[in-house]
Design a protein around this motif. Structure first.
Motif, mmCIF file in Angstrom:
data_model
loop_
_atom_site.group_PDB
_atom_site.id
_atom_site.type_symbol
_atom_site.label_atom_id
_atom_site.label_comp_id
_atom_site.label_asym_id
_atom_site.label_seq_id
_atom_site.Cartn_x
_atom_site.Cartn_y
_atom_site.Cartn_z
ATOM 1 N N MET A 158 0.861 -1.209 0.000
ATOM 2 C CA MET A 158 0.000 0.000 0.000
ATOM 3 C C MET A 158 0.881 1.236 0.000
ATOM 4 O O MET A 158 1.153 1.826 1.038
ATOM 5 C CB MET A 158 -0.863 0.024 1.260
ATOM 6 C CG MET A 158 -2.051 -0.859 1.173
ATOM 7 S SD MET A 158 -3.366 -0.241 2.231
ATOM 8 C CE MET A 158 -3.966 1.178 1.357
ATOM 9 N N VAL A 159 1.311 1.641 -1.179
ATOM 10 C CA VAL A 159 2.299 2.723 -1.255
ATOM 11 C C VAL A 159 1.569 4.067 -1.378
ATOM 12 O O VAL A 159 0.604 4.181 -2.135
ATOM 13 C CB VAL A 159 3.197 2.474 -2.487
ATOM 14 C CG1 VAL A 159 4.245 3.565 -2.614
ATOM 15 C CG2 VAL A 159 3.851 1.108 -2.370
ATOM 16 N N PRO A 160 2.018 5.106 -0.647
ATOM 17 C CA PRO A 160 1.402 6.413 -0.817
ATOM 18 C C PRO A 160 1.517 6.890 -2.262
ATOM 19 O O PRO A 160 2.542 6.645 -2.919
ATOM 20 C CB PRO A 160 2.225 7.333 0.103
ATOM 21 C CG PRO A 160 2.899 6.429 1.071
ATOM 22 C CD PRO A 160 3.107 5.129 0.356
ATOM 23 N N SER A 161 0.483 7.548 -2.759
ATOM 24 C CA SER A 161 0.525 8.032 -4.139
ATOM 25 C C SER A 161 -0.323 9.286 -4.284
ATOM 26 O O SER A 161 -1.081 9.636 -3.375
ATOM 27 C CB SER A 161 0.042 6.940 -5.092
ATOM 28 O OG SER A 161 -1.209 6.456 -4.671
ATOM 29 N N ASP A 162 -0.183 9.938 -5.452
ATOM 30 C CA ASP A 162 -0.894 11.185 -5.749
ATOM 31 C C ASP A 162 -2.394 11.008 -5.476
ATOM 32 O O ASP A 162 -3.060 10.232 -6.166
ATOM 33 C CB ASP A 162 -0.646 11.528 -7.225
ATOM 34 C CG ASP A 162 -1.439 12.734 -7.686
ATOM 35 O OD1 ASP A 162 -2.135 13.355 -6.848
ATOM 36 O OD2 ASP A 162 -1.361 13.060 -8.886
ATOM 37 N N PRO A 163 -2.949 11.736 -4.510
ATOM 38 C CA PRO A 163 -4.355 11.545 -4.153
ATOM 39 C C PRO A 163 -5.324 11.821 -5.306
ATOM 40 O O PRO A 163 -6.455 11.325 -5.286
ATOM 41 C CB PRO A 163 -4.586 12.548 -3.019
ATOM 42 C CG PRO A 163 -3.244 12.945 -2.539
ATOM 43 C CD PRO A 163 -2.271 12.735 -3.664
ATOM 44 N N LEU A 164 -4.891 12.615 -6.297
ATOM 45 C CA LEU A 164 -5.797 12.896 -7.411
ATOM 46 C C LEU A 164 -5.816 11.771 -8.442
ATOM 47 O O LEU A 164 -6.635 11.778 -9.360
ATOM 48 C CB LEU A 164 -5.422 14.219 -8.078
ATOM 49 C CG LEU A 164 -5.821 15.456 -7.271
ATOM 50 C CD1 LEU A 164 -5.137 16.693 -7.815
ATOM 51 C CD2 LEU A 164 -7.330 15.647 -7.243
ATOM 52 N N ASP A 165 -4.914 10.799 -8.293
ATOM 53 C CA ASP A 165 -4.927 9.631 -9.181
ATOM 54 C C ASP A 165 -6.053 8.704 -8.714
ATOM 55 O O ASP A 165 -6.061 8.264 -7.557
ATOM 56 C CB ASP A 165 -3.562 8.928 -9.072
ATOM 57 C CG ASP A 165 -3.490 7.683 -9.944
ATOM 58 O OD1 ASP A 165 -4.553 7.206 -10.409
ATOM 59 O OD2 ASP A 165 -2.370 7.183 -10.148
#
Ligand code: NDP
Length: 486
Positions: free
Chosen positions: A317-324
């Motif tokens: 569960m890697v942090p990623s661009d919330p708008l993706d």
């Protein structure tokens, strides 16, 4: 970061049906937690603005709102729900820019909940009845169910738009008017919903929105003699303070105050389902969720294997661009919150817990207050990381021996908001559900909500209920009328 869309217009106060600047002219900047860049400026309410809003709310309460037929009130509330759905993409984007949560959550989950609140509670506006009471033939005796009056609603930053629905849906259906203060960190969606309320036909003054500081605008709302009731969601510390302040004016108070919720996995559970529930129970909403299943209690006979698989899952569960739209782990709401969460991870390790996944800040494109999905194993229930609300993506995993031990450890915290039970033994599920000190028990599921289902806490998690028919009791009062007949 993928946001190349339109800039966000500056936010105003909404007082008496108009979008206005603060009387002082003060503004503050709201930040995007994923980029550490400003989103826009927002008018900052002070005591003078609070006073104007309370007066407008009082005038609406005594005037147009009280005179409106309940069916028309219902129609306006339903229309507000429709308008939220019609503007869903815009509102969801504002929420993600302001809070850092994945757009999947804002658009696919939160929008449905906030619109659902206005739709569900609109139905109650025509159904709040009193009773005729058979006392004595010499009297005609009946009760009226009346609104409490002007409600001061103070809401947090973790579910900014949902909280507007949770507070305003039942309060408005019951005929109250509102002065609403969103959290300073996340004011944008409450302002937008306030604008839509005007479009939906709510008379001026019925829903006033006052972004600003808790210590200034929030305090002024709670102290204002024109406010009849305070409805608060946030930290236990501030809740305790608000209750003391509200006591001077003998105001009714509802408090929903966080938790340290146990999610209990018995060896006889469907372990694949329990694993999914354990993961979403803590990592949904970046763990900035009052009901997060932040203490995972796992039966000793399956503990090592379960923890091993859980750690593997968390690492993916890697942090990623919330708008993706594919993002499932966004940025924490502020740098302060990120530092507090990372501080707790350190504390846990010092206390003797083993860090088996995550534990670090992990910027995306070099920016943002992102924290990895973190699992602390070998936690003892007396450790601080098992007793205190961390409010981030950090799971404390605690072993237990048997049913009695699970119940004892589950209840051994100051909080009592939510809980989860994973077992295929239906009798055990009911037994444990009846013994847990928690306002909500989820069995073989976690983190489900519906506007019709009451939600709230026990112990240090507060009192009173949001949602469901129970919430209407918080926003109405009973008047007894005696008519002499002879
Ligand atoms: P707070 O309790 O401070 O904030 C909640 C709301 O209360 C905000 O609108 C805030 O305004 C307002 N407020 C703060 N002080 C006052 C005051 N004196 N009078 C009136 N209103 C006030 O939460 P934090 O943002 O400080 O978060 C700290 C911790 O609280 C978190 O780490 C978490 O543990 C817990 N929390 C729990 C939540 C829940 O859902 N139960 C939600 C949020 C936090 P402002 O934004 O201006 O400070």
């Amino acid at each position: 970061m993928s946001d190349t869309l339109a800039p966000v217009k500056p936010g105003k106060l909404i007082i008496n049906g108009e979008a206005v600047d603060a009387a002082s002219g003060a503004t503050f900047t709201t930040m995007n937690p994923a980029t550490e860049q400003p989103v826009t400026t927002v008018a900052e309410a002070g005591a003078e603005d609070v006073d104007r809003a309370v007066r407008a709310a009082r005038a609406a309460l005594e005037g147009p709102w009280r005179k409106m037929r309940p069916a028309d009130r219902a129609r306006a509330l339903h229309k507000l729900g429709d308008l939220i759905l019609a503007n869903a993409d815009e509102i969801a984007r504002l929420e993600t820019l302001d809070n850092g949560k994945p757009i999947f959550e804002s658009r696919q989950i939160d929008i449905g909940m906030v619109a659902g609140c206005f739709h569900y509670f609109s139905g109650w506006a025509t159904k709040l009845t009193g009773d005729t009471v058979p006392v004595n033939p010499a009297f005609f005796t009946y009760t009226l169910r009346e609104p409490v009056g002007v409600v001061g609603a103070i809401i947090p930053w973790n579910f900014p738009m949902i909280m507007v629905g949770w507070k305003c849906g039942p309060a408005l259906a019951a005929g109250n008017t509102i002065v609403l203060k969103p959290a300073e960190l996340t004011p944008l969606t409450a302002i937008r919903i306030g604008e839509l309320a005007m479009e939906a036909g709510l008379p001026p003054g019925v829903l006033n929105v006052l972004p600003g500081k808790g210590s200034v605008a929030g305090e002024a709302i709670v102290k204002h003699p024109g406010v009849d009731k305070v409805s608060f969601t946030g930290s236990t510390e501030v809740g305790r303070h608000l209750m003391k302040t509200a006591a001077d004016g003998l105001k009714k108070v509802t408090l929903e105050l966080g938790g340290k919720s146990p999610n209990i996995v018995f060896a006889d559970a469907d372990l694949e389902a329990a694993m999914r529930g354990a993961t979403t129970g803590i990592f949904y909403g970046k763990g900035e969720v009052c009901a997060a299943g932040s203490r995972l209690l796992v039966q000793r006979s399956i503990y090592d294997e379960f923890v091993g698989k859980l750690a593997e899952r968390a690492k993916k569960m890697v942090p990623s661009d919330p708008l993706d739209p594919k993002s499932r782990l966004g940025a924490l709401v502020s740098e302060k919150q990120m530092k507090s969460v990372l501080g707790y991870v350190e504390t846990g390790v010092k206390e003797g817990a083993q860090l088996v996944a995550g534990g670090q800040r992990q910027p995306v494109d070099g920016k943002g207050w992102f924290v990895q999905a973190t699992v602390l194993a070998g936690v003892d229930n007396r450790m601080r990381v098992a007793q205190e609300e961390i409010f981030g993506p950090v799971l404390a995993v605690i072993p237990f021996e048997d049913e009695a031990d699970a119940i004892a450890q589950a209840n051994d915290v100051p909080y009592g908001l939510a809980s989860g039970v994973w077992t295929q033994d239906v009798k055990k599920a009911h037994r444990v559900a009846s013994r847990l000190h928690a306002g909500t028990v989820w069995v073989n599921t976690y983190n489900f909500y519906d506007p019709a289902m009451p939600f709230g806490g026990m112990k240090a998690s507060g009192f009173g209920r949001d949602l469901g028919a129970a919430s209407l009791d918080e926003y109405s009062q009973v008047k007894s009328v005696w008519i002499q007949m002879e």
